[in-house]
Enzyme design. Structure first.
Site, PDB file in Angstrom:
ATOM      1  N   SER A  26       0.859  -1.187   0.000  1.00  0.00           N
ATOM      2  CA  SER A  26       0.000   0.000   0.000  1.00  0.00           C
ATOM      3  C   SER A  26       0.895   1.236   0.000  1.00  0.00           C
ATOM      4  O   SER A  26       2.092   1.154   0.312  1.00  0.00           O
ATOM      5  CB  SER A  26      -0.866  -0.016   1.263  1.00  0.00           C
TER       6      SER A  26
ATOM      7  N   TYR B  52      -3.756  -0.829   9.971  1.00  0.00           N
ATOM      8  CA  TYR B  52      -3.544  -0.993   8.516  1.00  0.00           C
ATOM      9  C   TYR B  52      -2.135  -0.514   8.144  1.00  0.00           C
ATOM     10  O   TYR B  52      -1.415  -1.189   7.412  1.00  0.00           O
ATOM     11  CB  TYR B  52      -4.611  -0.193   7.762  1.00  0.00           C
TER      12      TYR B  52
HETATM   13  P1  NAP Z   1     -11.930  -5.219  -1.368  1.00  0.00           P
HETATM   14  O1  NAP Z   1     -12.700  -4.993  -2.612  1.00  0.00           O
HETATM   15  O2  NAP Z   1     -12.542  -4.947  -0.042  1.00  0.00           O
HETATM   16  O3  NAP Z   1     -11.358  -6.700  -1.415  1.00  0.00           O
HETATM   17  C1  NAP Z   1     -10.726  -7.294  -0.323  1.00  0.00           C
HETATM   18  C2  NAP Z   1     -10.631  -8.774  -0.574  1.00  0.00           C
HETATM   19  O4  NAP Z   1     -10.021  -9.408   0.561  1.00  0.00           O
HETATM   20  C3  NAP Z   1     -12.017  -9.408  -0.732  1.00  0.00           C
HETATM   21  O5  NAP Z   1     -11.950 -10.463  -1.645  1.00  0.00           O
HETATM   22  C4  NAP Z   1     -12.270  -9.935   0.658  1.00  0.00           C
HETATM   23  O6  NAP Z   1     -13.225 -10.951   0.730  1.00  0.00           O
HETATM   24  C5  NAP Z   1     -10.887 -10.446   0.993  1.00  0.00           C
HETATM   25  N1  NAP Z   1     -10.781 -10.735   2.422  1.00  0.00           N
HETATM   26  C6  NAP Z   1     -10.871  -9.859   3.443  1.00  0.00           C
HETATM   27  N2  NAP Z   1     -10.799 -10.512   4.616  1.00  0.00           N
HETATM   28  C7  NAP Z   1     -10.676 -11.833   4.316  1.00  0.00           C
HETATM   29  C8  NAP Z   1     -10.573 -13.022   5.081  1.00  0.00           C
HETATM   30  N3  NAP Z   1     -10.601 -13.005   6.428  1.00  0.00           N
HETATM   31  N4  NAP Z   1     -10.469 -14.205   4.448  1.00  0.00           N
HETATM   32  C9  NAP Z   1     -10.463 -14.259   3.101  1.00  0.00           C
HETATM   33  N5  NAP Z   1     -10.552 -13.169   2.314  1.00  0.00           N
HETATM   34  C10 NAP Z   1     -10.663 -11.962   2.914  1.00  0.00           C
HETATM   35  O7  NAP Z   1     -10.605  -4.324  -1.374  1.00  0.00           O
HETATM   36  P2  NAP Z   1      -9.432  -4.117  -2.436  1.00  0.00           P
HETATM   37  O8  NAP Z   1      -9.227  -2.668  -2.514  1.00  0.00           O
HETATM   38  O9  NAP Z   1      -9.648  -4.914  -3.660  1.00  0.00           O
HETATM   39  O10 NAP Z   1      -8.218  -4.701  -1.581  1.00  0.00           O
HETATM   40  C11 NAP Z   1      -7.380  -5.735  -2.021  1.00  0.00           C
HETATM   41  C12 NAP Z   1      -5.996  -5.504  -1.443  1.00  0.00           C
HETATM   42  O11 NAP Z   1      -5.459  -4.298  -1.980  1.00  0.00           O
HETATM   43  C13 NAP Z   1      -5.962  -5.358   0.088  1.00  0.00           C
HETATM   44  O12 NAP Z   1      -4.817  -6.007   0.604  1.00  0.00           O
HETATM   45  C14 NAP Z   1      -5.830  -3.863   0.258  1.00  0.00           C
HETATM   46  O13 NAP Z   1      -5.221  -3.515   1.477  1.00  0.00           O
HETATM   47  C15 NAP Z   1      -4.955  -3.513  -0.921  1.00  0.00           C
HETATM   48  N6  NAP Z   1      -4.956  -2.115  -1.311  1.00  0.00           N
HETATM   49  C16 NAP Z   1      -6.077  -1.513  -1.781  1.00  0.00           C
HETATM   50  C17 NAP Z   1      -6.014  -0.185  -2.162  1.00  0.00           C
HETATM   51  C18 NAP Z   1      -7.195   0.535  -2.722  1.00  0.00           C
HETATM   52  O14 NAP Z   1      -7.078   1.735  -2.981  1.00  0.00           O
HETATM   53  N7  NAP Z   1      -8.319  -0.093  -2.937  1.00  0.00           N
HETATM   54  C19 NAP Z   1      -4.818   0.523  -2.039  1.00  0.00           C
HETATM   55  C20 NAP Z   1      -3.706  -0.116  -1.536  1.00  0.00           C
HETATM   56  C21 NAP Z   1      -3.780  -1.447  -1.194  1.00  0.00           C
HETATM   57  P3  NAP Z   1     -14.779 -10.591   1.061  1.00  0.00           P
HETATM   58  O15 NAP Z   1     -15.371 -10.086  -0.208  1.00  0.00           O
HETATM   59  O16 NAP Z   1     -15.341 -11.891   1.521  1.00  0.00           O
HETATM   60  O17 NAP Z   1     -14.755  -9.552   2.148  1.00  0.00           O
END
Ligand code: NAP
Length: 253
Positions: A144, A157
Site C-alpha cells: 500500500s 492498517y
Molecule cells: P476489497 O474490494 O474490499 O477486497 C478485499 C478482498 O479481501 C475481498 O476479496 C475480501 O473478501 C478479501 N478478504 C478480506 N478478509 C478476508 C478473510 N478473512 N479471508 C479471506 N478473504 C478476505 O478491497 P481491495 O481494494 O480490492 O483490496 C485488495 C488488497 O489491496 C488489500 O490487501 C488492500 O489492502 C490492498 N490495497 C487496496 C487499495 C485501494 O485503494 N483499494 C490501495 C492499496 C492497497 P470478502 O469479499 O469476503 O470480504
C-alpha cells in the site's frame, strides 16, 4: 515460436481475495497472460471464475477464511490437487479499520494484523516451501502507499502494510538465490469496496485526492495488470524485494 518473457502459459497462480476489487483484476490479468488460477477467499469467487474460464484457463475455487492461519496449508494442498502445480502466489486479501489512534481497539488491531500480515506471512511460508523445493516461484504481496507513508486513523492498517514491505524484503533476502522471487505492489488510490467510504461517501475528500494525483483520476483494478504480470513472469527474474508503486504518481508529488 518461443514464449515471450511475460507469457504465463502453463503456470498456476493462487490469488487470495479474488472475488472482488483488486484481487479480481489480478486474477483476470494472470489468466489473460496464460495462467490457470486458484481463487481463494471467504466469499466464493464465482464471477471471477466464470471470467477466467471464458479466457480458456482452468480455475479452482478454494474457500478459506484468512483471518486465521488454520486453512493455509490446505489452500496450497487443494491448489496442487486441483491444478497440479503452484508457480505464483498473490497475497491480496486484506481489510482496513478506521478510528482515531486514541480510541483504536485491540479487536481492530488484531483483526487487521491477523489477516493482512500474519496470514500473508504464513501463506508465503506454505507456498515458499513448495516453490523452494521446485527451485522456482513468484510471490507478489499487495502492499500500500501506507508501506511508505503514515496515513491517518488507520493504525493497524499502516502497521500491517509497513510490515508487508519489510517481510517482502526479508523473504527476498532468504529466497532470491534459490529461484524464488518475492516482491510487492503498492497500489495507490483504487476504486474498490475498501475505499468506498472515500470515493462513494465523501466527494470532498475524493476531489482532494484526485487534485493531488498527477494522473488526475482514481486507479481501476485493470491498472494493476501490467505490474502483476511483470512480477509473476520471467520478465522479473532478476527483481527481488521491491515494493513497486502503481499509484498514478502519488508518491512523486
Ligand atoms: P476489497 O474490494 O474490499 O477486497 C478485499 C478482498 O479481501 C475481498 O476479496 C475480501 O473478501 C478479501 N478478504 C478480506 N478478509 C478476508 C478473510 N478473512 N479471508 C479471506 N478473504 C478476505 O478491497 P481491495 O481494494 O480490492 O483490496 C485488495 C488488497 O489491496 C488489500 O490487501 C488492500 O489492502 C490492498 N490495497 C487496496 C487499495 C485501494 O485503494 N483499494 C490501495 C492499496 C492497497 P470478502 O469479499 O469476503 O470480504
Amino acid at each position: 515460436m518461443t514464449a515471450g518473457p511475460f507469457d504465463l502459459s502453463g503456470r498456476v497462480a493462487v490469488v487470495t481475495g479474488a472475488n472482488t476489487g483488486i484481487g479480481r483484476g489480478i486474477a483476470l490479468a494472470l489468466a489473460q497472460a496464460g495462467a490457470d488460477v486458484a481463487l481463494v477467499g471467504r466469499s466464493r469467487a464465482e464471477e471471477t471464475a466464470a471470467e477466467v474460464a471464458a479466457l480458456g484457463r482452468r480455475t479452482a475455487l478454494i474457500d478459506a477464511d484468512l483471518s486465521t492461519i488454520a486453512p493455509l496449508e490446505s489452500v496450497i494442498g487443494r491448489t496442487l490437487e486441483e491444478l497440479a502445480a503452484l508457480d505464483i502466489l498473490v497475497n491480496n486479501a486484506g481489510i482496513i479499520r478506521r478510528a482515531d489512534a486514541v480510541d483504536f481497539t485491540e479487536a481492530d488491531w488484531d483483526a487487521v494484523i491477523d489477516t493482512n500480515l500474519k496470514s500473508l506471512f504464513f501463506l508465503c511460508q506454505a507456498a515458499g516451501r513448495h516453490m523452494l523445493a521446485q527451485g522456482r516461484g513468484k510471490i507478489v504481496n499487495i502492499a500500500s502507499l501506507l508501506s511508505f507513508q503514515g496515513g491517518i486513523r488507520v493504525p493497524s492498517y499502516t502497521a500491517s502494510k509497513s510490515g508487508v514491505a519489510g517481510l517482502t524484503r526479508l523473504l527476498a533476502n532468504e529466497w532470491a538465490g534459490r529461484g524464488v522471487n518475492v516482491n510487492a505492489i503498492a497500489p495507490g488510490y483504487f476504486r474498490t469496496e475498501l475505499t468506498s467510504p472515500i470515493w462513494r461517501d465523501d466527494p470532498a475528500r475524493s476531489a482532494e485526492i484526485i487534485g493531488r494525483l498527477p494522473a488526475g483520476r482514481w486507479g481501476e483494478p485493470s491498472d494493476l495488470a501490467g505490474a502483476t504480470v511483470f512480477l509473476a513472469s520471467a520478465a522479473s527474474d532478476y527483481v527481488h524485494g521491491i515494493v513497486l508503486p502503481v499509484d498514478g504518481g502519488w508518491l512523486a508529488r
